[in-house]
Design an enzyme around this catalytic site. Structure first.
Site, PDB file in Angstrom:
ATOM      1  N   SER A 108     -16.006  60.108  30.706  1.00  0.00           N
ATOM      2  CA  SER A 108     -15.830  59.388  31.823  1.00  0.00           C
ATOM      3  C   SER A 108     -16.186  60.054  33.379  1.00  0.00           C
ATOM      4  CB  SER A 108     -14.251  59.617  31.764  1.00  0.00           C
ATOM      5  OG  SER A 108     -13.534  58.704  30.481  1.00  0.00           O
ATOM      6  N   ASP A 131      -8.310  66.637  24.203  1.00  0.00           N
ATOM      7  CA  ASP A 131      -9.186  67.602  23.635  1.00  0.00           C
ATOM      8  C   ASP A 131      -9.186  68.850  24.344  1.00  0.00           C
ATOM      9  OD1 ASP A 131      -9.992  65.629  21.833  1.00  0.00           O
ATOM     10  OD2 ASP A 131     -11.519  64.939  22.930  1.00  0.00           O
TER      11      ASP A 131
HETATM   12  O1  F6P Z   1     -11.578  62.237  23.146  1.00  0.00           O
HETATM   13  C1  F6P Z   1     -10.101  61.935  22.821  1.00  0.00           C
HETATM   14  C2  F6P Z   1     -10.231  61.564  21.205  1.00  0.00           C
HETATM   15  O2  F6P Z   1      -9.016  61.074  20.714  1.00  0.00           O
HETATM   16  C3  F6P Z   1     -10.868  62.516  20.644  1.00  0.00           C
HETATM   17  O3  F6P Z   1     -10.009  63.445  19.939  1.00  0.00           O
HETATM   18  C4  F6P Z   1     -11.282  61.365  19.228  1.00  0.00           C
HETATM   19  O4  F6P Z   1     -12.424  61.905  18.340  1.00  0.00           O
HETATM   20  C5  F6P Z   1     -11.668  60.198  19.955  1.00  0.00           C
HETATM   21  O5  F6P Z   1     -10.913  60.430  21.161  1.00  0.00           O
HETATM   22  C6  F6P Z   1     -11.251  58.990  19.114  1.00  0.00           C
HETATM   23  O6  F6P Z   1     -11.711  58.186  19.890  1.00  0.00           O
HETATM   24  P1  F6P Z   1     -11.343  56.585  19.504  1.00  0.00           P
HETATM   25  O7  F6P Z   1      -9.667  56.473  19.937  1.00  0.00           O
HETATM   26  O8  F6P Z   1     -11.840  55.528  20.339  1.00  0.00           O
HETATM   27  O9  F6P Z   1     -11.228  56.309  17.931  1.00  0.00           O
END
Ligand code: F6P
Length: 325
Positions: A108, A131
């Site tokens: 973002s 993260d």
């Molecule tokens: O960036 C945040 C996060 O939760 C990461 O830890 C994970 O890899 C990803 O997003 C998961 O994304 P989504 O919710 O799109 O599956």
């Protein structure tokens, strides 16, 4: 401040606990300093679609304690194209938005940086991701809550792991960063963490096995950072094949990690950085992330914040090794 009257605010990418506290802080601090605040729904996607509503202070009442984001969020592919950015820019002009506050993670803020460069537009960012992978801030909004959620889950897993004398591989999120895995392993008393920062030629599982799981313990917990190829399943399968005498189980915590009430720390961090975003705009800062380092607000240029190599203190690897004997 280059004649900024109206500020747009959006959340983008994966939601993180504390994003609502950040929206509240930016809105209230913005209004307190004489700005109009326009809320943009569904991240950059909603910006392109002109999903925008002016916010009053009441619009952010009663949200400081809730997870997720009242603005909703999205990962917009259209915004990654020049055409998508052009559309977003014309919506900002139409809505008379002079500056943008983006709350989100690496992707973002990369989007915000490119947009700011392309149109010479004033953007500031808040580090909103579980993260903790943004450079220049001690912590990101959502990281502390998620860490505590993981530790609570692992505490529960420990009860059953001990009772059955099993090896558990617990997979946690973090995308390419091992902060959640390493810190939760230390905080939950896990026996090992397998993290991307430590993926070298030496196989981490082998290292761990060589050190001798179960020498002094009958059960054990290994926290594994998510990975498309070498997640918890991969390591569990290997142990099952190479050490059939062990009783192995896998828990993938998944999106449970992202929800829930934000911790006090995340609420304060969100409030500090939201306030800092408005101060940054007043001071004429642009294209920076508002970080929080050593108890101080810091302005980190986007290009620095999104560097992919936020270092994980290697001392923590040593500490976990020593404490898990
Ligand atoms: O960036 C945040 C996060 O939760 C990461 O830890 C994970 O890899 C990803 O997003 C998961 O994304 P989504 O919710 O799109 O599956």
């Amino acid at each position: 401040m280059a004649n900024i009257k109206t500020i747009g605010i959006l959340t983008s990418g994966g939601d993180a606990p504390g994003m609502n506290a950040a929206i509240r802080s930016v809105t209230r601090s913005g209004i307190a300093n004489g700005f109009r605040i326009k809320a943009i729904y569904r991240g950059y996607e909603g910006l392109i679609n002109d999903e925008i509503k002016e916010f009053s202070t009441e619009d952010v009442s009663g949200i400081i304690d809730s997870g997720g984001t009242i603005l909703r969020t999205a990962r917009s592919e259209r915004f990654m194209t020049n055409e998508g950015m052009d559309e977003a820019y014309s919506v900002l002009k139409k809505e008379s938005i002079d500056a943008l506050v983006v709350i989100g993670g690496n992707g973002s803020l990369t989007g915000a940086m490119k947009f700011a460069q392309r149109y010479d537009f004033s953007c500031v960012g808040l580090p909103g991701t579980i993260d903790n992978d943004l450079y220049g801030t001690d912590s990101t909004i959502g990281y502390d809550t998620t860490l505590n959620t993981i530790v609570e889950c692992v505490d529960r897993i420990r009860d059953t792991a001990t009772s059955h004398e099993r090896i558990f591989f617990v997979e946690v999120m973090g995308r390419d960063a091992g902060f959640l895995a390493q810190y939760s392993a230390i905080a939950s008393g896990a026996e090992a963490a397998i993290i991307p920062e430590d993926r070298t030629d030496v196989d981490q599982l082998e290292q761990f096995l060589r050190r001798g799981i179960r020498k002094s313990k009958k059960s054990c917990i290994v926290i594994v950072s998510e990975s498309p190829k070498c997640g918890a399943m991969y390591y569990a399968d290997r142990v099952r094949k190479e050490f059939p005498e062990y009783d192995v189980r896998v828990t993938i915590l998944g999106h449970i990690q992202r929800g829930g009430r934000p911790s006090a720390y995340d609420r304060v961090l969100a409030s500090e950085t939201g306030y800092g975003a408005i101060q940054a705009i007043i001071q004429g800062q642009r294209n920076v992330m508002i970080g929080f380092r050593n108890n101080q607000i810091v302005y980190v240029p986007f290009s620095e914040a999104i560097r992919s190599d936020k270092p994980l203190d290697r001392r923590l690897i040593k500490i976990l090794d020593e404490l898990s004997i």
